[in-house]
Write an enzyme that holds these catalytic residues in place. Sequence first.
Site, PDB file in Angstrom:
ATOM      1  N   HIS A   1     -37.257 -77.555  17.473  1.00 35.07           N
ATOM      2  CA  HIS A   1     -37.254 -78.392  16.262  1.00 35.07           C
ATOM      3  C   HIS A   1     -37.152 -77.562  14.974  1.00 35.07           C
ATOM      4  O   HIS A   1     -36.839 -78.113  13.916  1.00 35.07           O
ATOM      5  CB  HIS A   1     -38.538 -79.224  16.174  1.00 35.07           C
ATOM      6  CG  HIS A   1     -38.648 -80.296  17.196  1.00 35.07           C
ATOM      7  ND1 HIS A   1     -37.623 -81.164  17.481  1.00 35.07           N
ATOM      8  CD2 HIS A   1     -39.680 -80.654  18.015  1.00 35.07           C
ATOM      9  CE1 HIS A   1     -38.010 -82.005  18.437  1.00 35.07           C
ATOM     10  NE2 HIS A   1     -39.252 -81.718  18.772  1.00 35.07           N
TER      11      HIS A   1
ATOM     12  N   HIS B   1     -37.534 -84.882  23.161  1.00 33.85           N
ATOM     13  CA  HIS B   1     -37.314 -85.050  21.724  1.00 33.85           C
ATOM     14  C   HIS B   1     -36.047 -84.303  21.317  1.00 33.85           C
ATOM     15  O   HIS B   1     -35.727 -83.254  21.870  1.00 33.85           O
ATOM     16  CB  HIS B   1     -38.525 -84.540  20.940  1.00 33.85           C
ATOM     17  CG  HIS B   1     -39.802 -85.202  21.341  1.00 33.85           C
ATOM     18  ND1 HIS B   1     -40.888 -84.511  21.828  1.00 33.85           N
ATOM     19  CD2 HIS B   1     -40.153 -86.513  21.345  1.00 33.85           C
ATOM     20  CE1 HIS B   1     -41.858 -85.360  22.107  1.00 33.85           C
ATOM     21  NE2 HIS B   1     -41.439 -86.580  21.828  1.00 33.85           N
TER      22      HIS B   1
ATOM     23  N   ASP C   1     -35.324 -81.403  26.563  1.00 34.27           N
ATOM     24  CA  ASP C   1     -36.603 -81.860  26.021  1.00 34.27           C
ATOM     25  C   ASP C   1     -36.459 -83.326  25.604  1.00 34.27           C
ATOM     26  O   ASP C   1     -35.412 -83.736  25.105  1.00 34.27           O
ATOM     27  CB  ASP C   1     -36.982 -81.015  24.808  1.00 34.27           C
ATOM     28  CG  ASP C   1     -38.402 -81.278  24.341  1.00 34.27           C
ATOM     29  OD1 ASP C   1     -39.280 -80.434  24.590  1.00 34.27           O
ATOM     30  OD2 ASP C   1     -38.630 -82.326  23.707  1.00 34.27           O
TER      31      ASP C   1
END
Length: 377
Positions: free
Chosen positions: A141, A180, A178
């Site tokens: 992220h 996300h 993942d």
Amino acid sequence: MGNKTGFICDESYFWHDTGNGALFLSPGGWIEADEHGESPKSKRRVKNLLERSRFIEELHVLKPRPATRKEVEWNHARSYIDRVESLSRTEGGDAGELAIVGRGSYEIALLSAGGVISGIDAVMKGEVKNVYALTRPPGHHAERDKGIGFCLFNNVAIAAHYAKKEYNLKRILIIDWDVHHGNGTESSFYDDPEVLTISLHQEYNFPSNRGDVEDVGEDRGAGFNVNIPLPAGTGNAGYLHAIEKIISPIAEQFKPEIILVAAGQGASVFDPLAQMMVTADGFKKMAVAIKELAQQICGGRLVLCHEGGYSAAYVPICTLKIIEGISGLQSEVREDPYHETIKGLPTNILSPHQKHAIEQVIGVQSPFWKFENLSRV
């Protein structure tokens, strides 16, 4: 080439301190103090399970080295790196959005990024056939100028830059499974045709307003960014269908020289920060499919980098099965201990709406890629 799977870990990874909290919030008000969602427990228990099952003896254990400041600067702004270092040397704090830095986290984050770099070296030099790097803090992220969602430095993106510069690789494939969206990795290479990024993630989850099908890259990188947002409840069948119908055909045309995987186990059936239904067996099948793709296209060069996954009980089982998958070996954990609990769930059924979501991606990407086997979708 070495015939073993490499395994990278370091005790320091478990010492990155995110403090207490509940899921991703700090305690206070109506939030009673609990373990932070990104506590070291799930990752430490992976290593514990590998040791308890003695499966670690089947792996080639590699020692990570810290990433240099220069290597981190290939992907992150100097001002942001300075901020992480400063917080780490004082009382800690948030380096962006839900990106907690504890005392000493800067050095640990360098070692986490360096762990994936060490995996690149081991694979490229033929010391091992592939690698699983159990790194922490996670990274996918993290954007150029801020941390997001527990991530400080973008481990897999830094490693991709390293592979380009150190080994002069021109075609790198990053698969992010993942749960996300891999927003930071996407941003790093959004206009770069030498790094093809593919993110499989739960739609409308985290971060908000990222990971849409229409986000395909820009300028010279148009078509080299692929988002596969999947509906809540997608299990093994949906993920494997996406690999077969989207990832494999694209990879076969791109012909990467190495494949990197941002391997978060947050899509598991027991994860508290997502609503997917992938089982440990499903993760193993995904790992086998990607390993076979690497063997077919790039001489087996494959490095997996641990990301999220927040079920401390189930992440170790899922990760063990992934390592079984890429190593081709069977551990003493013959059956998922949670099999009886999950056997009635439709994890291996591809529902019409899940299939439709995957077909939408093919429709958007088809101007850039010639999908073979399209008639069989």
